[in-house]
Enzyme design. Structure first.
Site, PDB file in Angstrom:
ATOM      1  N   ASN A   9      -4.002  -0.557   3.835  1.00 53.98           N
ATOM      2  CA  ASN A   9      -3.588   0.842   3.973  1.00 53.98           C
ATOM      3  C   ASN A   9      -2.139   0.983   3.482  1.00 53.98           C
ATOM      4  O   ASN A   9      -1.228   0.360   4.042  1.00 53.98           O
ATOM      5  CB  ASN A   9      -3.725   1.238   5.449  1.00 53.98           C
ATOM      6  CG  ASN A   9      -3.341   2.685   5.693  1.00 53.98           C
ATOM      7  OD1 ASN A   9      -2.343   3.159   5.165  1.00 53.98           O
ATOM      8  ND2 ASN A   9      -4.112   3.377   6.492  1.00 53.98           N
ATOM      9  N   HIS A  12       2.188   3.760   4.404  1.00 50.16           N
ATOM     10  CA  HIS A  12       3.590   3.586   4.782  1.00 50.16           C
ATOM     11  C   HIS A  12       4.525   3.414   3.584  1.00 50.16           C
ATOM     12  O   HIS A  12       5.727   3.624   3.703  1.00 50.16           O
ATOM     13  CB  HIS A  12       3.750   2.425   5.766  1.00 50.16           C
ATOM     14  CG  HIS A  12       3.176   2.766   7.100  1.00 50.16           C
ATOM     15  ND1 HIS A  12       3.714   3.738   7.914  1.00 50.16           N
ATOM     16  CD2 HIS A  12       2.087   2.313   7.742  1.00 50.16           C
ATOM     17  CE1 HIS A  12       2.985   3.853   9.001  1.00 50.16           C
ATOM     18  NE2 HIS A  12       1.987   3.004   8.918  1.00 50.16           N
ATOM     19  N   HIS A  45      -4.711   7.843   3.815  1.00 49.11           N
ATOM     20  CA  HIS A  45      -5.046   8.939   4.723  1.00 49.11           C
ATOM     21  C   HIS A  45      -4.364  10.205   4.214  1.00 49.11           C
ATOM     22  O   HIS A  45      -3.133  10.273   4.192  1.00 49.11           O
ATOM     23  CB  HIS A  45      -4.543   8.563   6.132  1.00 49.11           C
ATOM     24  CG  HIS A  45      -4.871   9.568   7.189  1.00 49.11           C
ATOM     25  ND1 HIS A  45      -4.583   9.343   8.524  1.00 49.11           N
ATOM     26  CD2 HIS A  45      -5.448  10.788   7.144  1.00 49.11           C
ATOM     27  CE1 HIS A  45      -4.977  10.384   9.236  1.00 49.11           C
ATOM     28  NE2 HIS A  45      -5.494  11.285   8.422  1.00 49.11           N
ATOM     29  N   ARG A  47      -3.316  13.351   5.238  1.00 55.46           N
ATOM     30  CA  ARG A  47      -3.149  14.121   6.477  1.00 55.46           C
ATOM     31  C   ARG A  47      -2.971  15.602   6.166  1.00 55.46           C
ATOM     32  O   ARG A  47      -2.463  15.973   5.119  1.00 55.46           O
ATOM     33  CB  ARG A  47      -1.920  13.622   7.245  1.00 55.46           C
ATOM     34  CG  ARG A  47      -2.079  12.226   7.825  1.00 55.46           C
ATOM     35  CD  ARG A  47      -0.899  11.926   8.733  1.00 55.46           C
ATOM     36  NE  ARG A  47      -0.902  12.781   9.894  1.00 55.46           N
ATOM     37  CZ  ARG A  47      -1.302  12.399  11.109  1.00 55.46           C
ATOM     38  NH1 ARG A  47      -1.696  11.169  11.328  1.00 55.46           N
ATOM     39  NH2 ARG A  47      -1.292  13.255  12.101  1.00 55.46           N
ATOM     40  N   ARG A  51       2.315  14.251   5.502  1.00 55.03           N
ATOM     41  CA  ARG A  51       3.581  13.571   5.817  1.00 55.03           C
ATOM     42  C   ARG A  51       3.806  12.315   4.969  1.00 55.03           C
ATOM     43  O   ARG A  51       4.915  11.847   4.842  1.00 55.03           O
ATOM     44  CB  ARG A  51       3.672  13.228   7.305  1.00 55.03           C
ATOM     45  CG  ARG A  51       2.756  12.141   7.764  1.00 55.03           C
ATOM     46  CD  ARG A  51       3.073  11.713   9.182  1.00 55.03           C
ATOM     47  NE  ARG A  51       2.733  12.728  10.155  1.00 55.03           N
ATOM     48  CZ  ARG A  51       2.395  12.442  11.428  1.00 55.03           C
ATOM     49  NH1 ARG A  51       2.383  11.197  11.825  1.00 55.03           N
ATOM     50  NH2 ARG A  51       2.085  13.393  12.274  1.00 55.03           N
ATOM     51  N   GLU A  72      -9.230   8.290   4.256  1.00 54.43           N
ATOM     52  CA  GLU A  72      -9.320   8.806   5.623  1.00 54.43           C
ATOM     53  C   GLU A  72      -8.951  10.278   5.630  1.00 54.43           C
ATOM     54  O   GLU A  72      -8.009  10.682   4.940  1.00 54.43           O
ATOM     55  CB  GLU A  72      -8.343   8.074   6.537  1.00 54.43           C
ATOM     56  CG  GLU A  72      -8.609   6.606   6.686  1.00 54.43           C
ATOM     57  CD  GLU A  72      -7.503   5.945   7.506  1.00 54.43           C
ATOM     58  OE1 GLU A  72      -6.621   6.643   8.036  1.00 54.43           O
ATOM     59  OE2 GLU A  72      -7.530   4.727   7.596  1.00 54.43           O
ATOM     60  N   THR A 103      -2.688   7.803  14.272  1.00 55.13           N
ATOM     61  CA  THR A 103      -3.985   8.179  14.835  1.00 55.13           C
ATOM     62  C   THR A 103      -4.167   7.498  16.193  1.00 55.13           C
ATOM     63  O   THR A 103      -4.332   6.295  16.274  1.00 55.13           O
ATOM     64  CB  THR A 103      -5.115   7.745  13.858  1.00 55.13           C
ATOM     65  OG1 THR A 103      -4.703   8.046  12.534  1.00 55.13           O
ATOM     66  CG2 THR A 103      -6.398   8.457  14.169  1.00 55.13           C
ATOM     67  N   GLU A 153     -15.806   2.739  12.099  1.00 53.51           N
ATOM     68  CA  GLU A 153     -14.616   1.894  12.165  1.00 53.51           C
ATOM     69  C   GLU A 153     -14.176   1.898  13.628  1.00 53.51           C
ATOM     70  O   GLU A 153     -13.888   2.960  14.195  1.00 53.51           O
ATOM     71  CB  GLU A 153     -13.507   2.423  11.252  1.00 53.51           C
ATOM     72  CG  GLU A 153     -12.255   1.552  11.363  1.00 53.51           C
ATOM     73  CD  GLU A 153     -11.216   1.818  10.278  1.00 53.51           C
ATOM     74  OE1 GLU A 153     -11.558   2.370   9.215  1.00 53.51           O
ATOM     75  OE2 GLU A 153     -10.049   1.459  10.519  1.00 53.51           O
ATOM     76  N   HIS A 216      -6.501  -0.523  13.226  1.00 50.09           N
ATOM     77  CA  HIS A 216      -5.396   0.111  13.941  1.00 50.09           C
ATOM     78  C   HIS A 216      -4.625  -0.901  14.788  1.00 50.09           C
ATOM     79  O   HIS A 216      -5.189  -1.509  15.696  1.00 50.09           O
ATOM     80  CB  HIS A 216      -5.820   1.283  14.836  1.00 50.09           C
ATOM     81  CG  HIS A 216      -4.695   2.268  14.983  1.00 50.09           C
ATOM     82  ND1 HIS A 216      -3.676   2.080  15.866  1.00 50.09           N
ATOM     83  CD2 HIS A 216      -4.408   3.395  14.295  1.00 50.09           C
ATOM     84  CE1 HIS A 216      -2.815   3.071  15.722  1.00 50.09           C
ATOM     85  NE2 HIS A 216      -3.229   3.877  14.778  1.00 50.09           N
ATOM     86  N   GLY A 238      -2.487  -1.599   7.836  1.00 44.51           N
ATOM     87  CA  GLY A 238      -1.403  -0.970   7.093  1.00 44.51           C
ATOM     88  C   GLY A 238      -0.018  -1.342   7.582  1.00 44.51           C
ATOM     89  O   GLY A 238       0.723  -2.084   6.938  1.00 44.51           O
TER      90      GLY A 238
HETATM   91  N1  PXP Z   1      -7.831   2.584  10.206  1.00 44.54           N
HETATM   92  C1  PXP Z   1      -7.659   3.908  10.475  1.00 44.54           C
HETATM   93  C2  PXP Z   1      -8.866   4.773  10.584  1.00 44.54           C
HETATM   94  C3  PXP Z   1      -6.361   4.442  10.618  1.00 44.54           C
HETATM   95  O1  PXP Z   1      -6.210   5.760  10.884  1.00 44.54           O
HETATM   96  C4  PXP Z   1      -5.256   3.592  10.456  1.00 44.54           C
HETATM   97  C5  PXP Z   1      -3.871   4.150  10.572  1.00 44.54           C
HETATM   98  O2  PXP Z   1      -3.611   5.017   9.526  1.00 44.54           O
HETATM   99  C6  PXP Z   1      -5.486   2.243  10.150  1.00 44.54           C
HETATM  100  C7  PXP Z   1      -6.786   1.762  10.054  1.00 44.54           C
HETATM  101  C8  PXP Z   1      -4.364   1.281   9.915  1.00 44.54           C
HETATM  102  O3  PXP Z   1      -3.658   1.104  11.096  1.00 44.54           O
HETATM  103  P1  PXP Z   1      -2.296   0.280  11.071  1.00 44.54           P
HETATM  104  O4  PXP Z   1      -1.357   1.013  10.171  1.00 44.54           O
HETATM  105  O5  PXP Z   1      -1.870   0.289  12.502  1.00 44.54           O
HETATM  106  O6  PXP Z   1      -2.624  -1.084  10.557  1.00 44.54           O
END
Ligand code: PXP
Length: 263
Positions: A9, A12, A45, A47, A51, A72, A103, A153, A216, A238
């Site tokens: 992901n 960031h 993602h 959003r 952002r 996403e 999220t 997921e 996540h 991510g």
């Molecule tokens: N999966 C989903 C559905 C998410 O919303 C996120 C956060 O954007 C992630 C995975 C990745 O999470 P993290 O950035 O905490 O690794």
């Protein structure tokens, strides 16, 4: 053992870019570096508040990625139209609140059954397979299947928070996490329970014909117990990767600037 897909992901990277509103760091460079170093999929993602990832990023990433793109998005109708138009490899429906930092929980597949059903249908009309980002419960797996999703997921945020609290010698400083208040033995029990809920949900989802991803809060310390769950075939990660890259890349970045500024 089934191969595990690593979805990287890169939101960031766009967070950092948006802090200055210049194209640095370049999101496409992040895509190419991830692709060249073992990523099996790119996850972004879009959003509602834009952002980090912008509409043009979605277009460019889908156009230039050699890897499948997992996009996403929320169940907001305007966003769904953009996703349907952009045709990513897959869409993952996630809950979204304007004020949240990230999220925070899985989709409420019971409370928003009609809206999620509509979103799945709209995406299927555009030939896009759909994953639902849900909390790890048997009921949520059943409901996701009933709603017509191909994949789930599993939200690993609670597991990740509990793990971090128990291993507080590891770098971790999120004092907004409510699990901090529990005593150590309670944390151990809760971590075990959380991991077992993820395992049971994953097994059940696979049994009823859903593909299973998880994500996540997964990081270099807590990922191995999730990797060991055979029913999970994909991880989306991510924050920890981008955070680690700051330090693994900072040495080179400073040294190169020192070289250029030395006379
Ligand atoms: N999966 C989903 C559905 C998410 O919303 C996120 C956060 O954007 C992630 C995975 C990745 O999470 P993290 O950035 O905490 O690794």
């Amino acid at each position: 053992m089934q191969k595990l897909t690593l979805g990287v992901n890169i939101d960031h990277v766009a967070v950092l870019r948006e802090a200055r509103r210049v194209n640095d760091p370049d999101i496409l460079e992040a895509l190419f570096v991830a692709c060249a170093n073992g990523a099996d999929q790119i996850t972004i993602h879009l959003r509602e508040d834009r952002r980090h990832i912008q509409d043009s990023d979605v277009t460019n990433i889908i156009r230039h990625s050699k890897l499948p793109v997992n996009l996403e998005c929320s169940i907001n109708k305007e966003i769904l139209e953009i996703v349907a138009y952009e045709r990513p490899h897959r869409a993952t429906l996630v809950p979204e609140k304007r004020q949240e930092v990230t999220t925070e929980g899985g989709l409420d597949v019971f409370g928003y059954e009609d809206e999620i059903g509509y979103a799945i249908e709209r995406l299927h009309d555009a030939l896009i397979p759909v994953s639902l980002f849900v909390d790890p419960s048997i009921e949520a797996m059943e409901k996701s299947k009933e709603l017509g999703a191909e994949m789930v997921e599993l939200h690993t945020g609670l597991y990740a928070n509990l793990f971090a609290m128990l291993h507080s010698n590891l770098p971790y400083s999120n004092h907004s996490v409510k699990e901090l208040e529990f005593p150590r033995n309670e944390l151990e029990v809760r971590l075990e329970k959380s991991l077992s809920e993820i395992k049971m949900a994953a097994l059940h989802a696979k049994k009823i014909g859903l593909e299973v991803a998880a994500g996540h809060g997964l990081n270099y310390h807590n990922v191995s117990d999730i990797v060991a769950i055979d029913a999970i075939s994909e991880l989306n990660i991510g924050q920890s990767i981008v955070a680690r890259s700051v330090f693994s890349g900072l040495a080179d970045a400073v040294a190169e600037m020192k070289r250029l500024t030395t006379r």
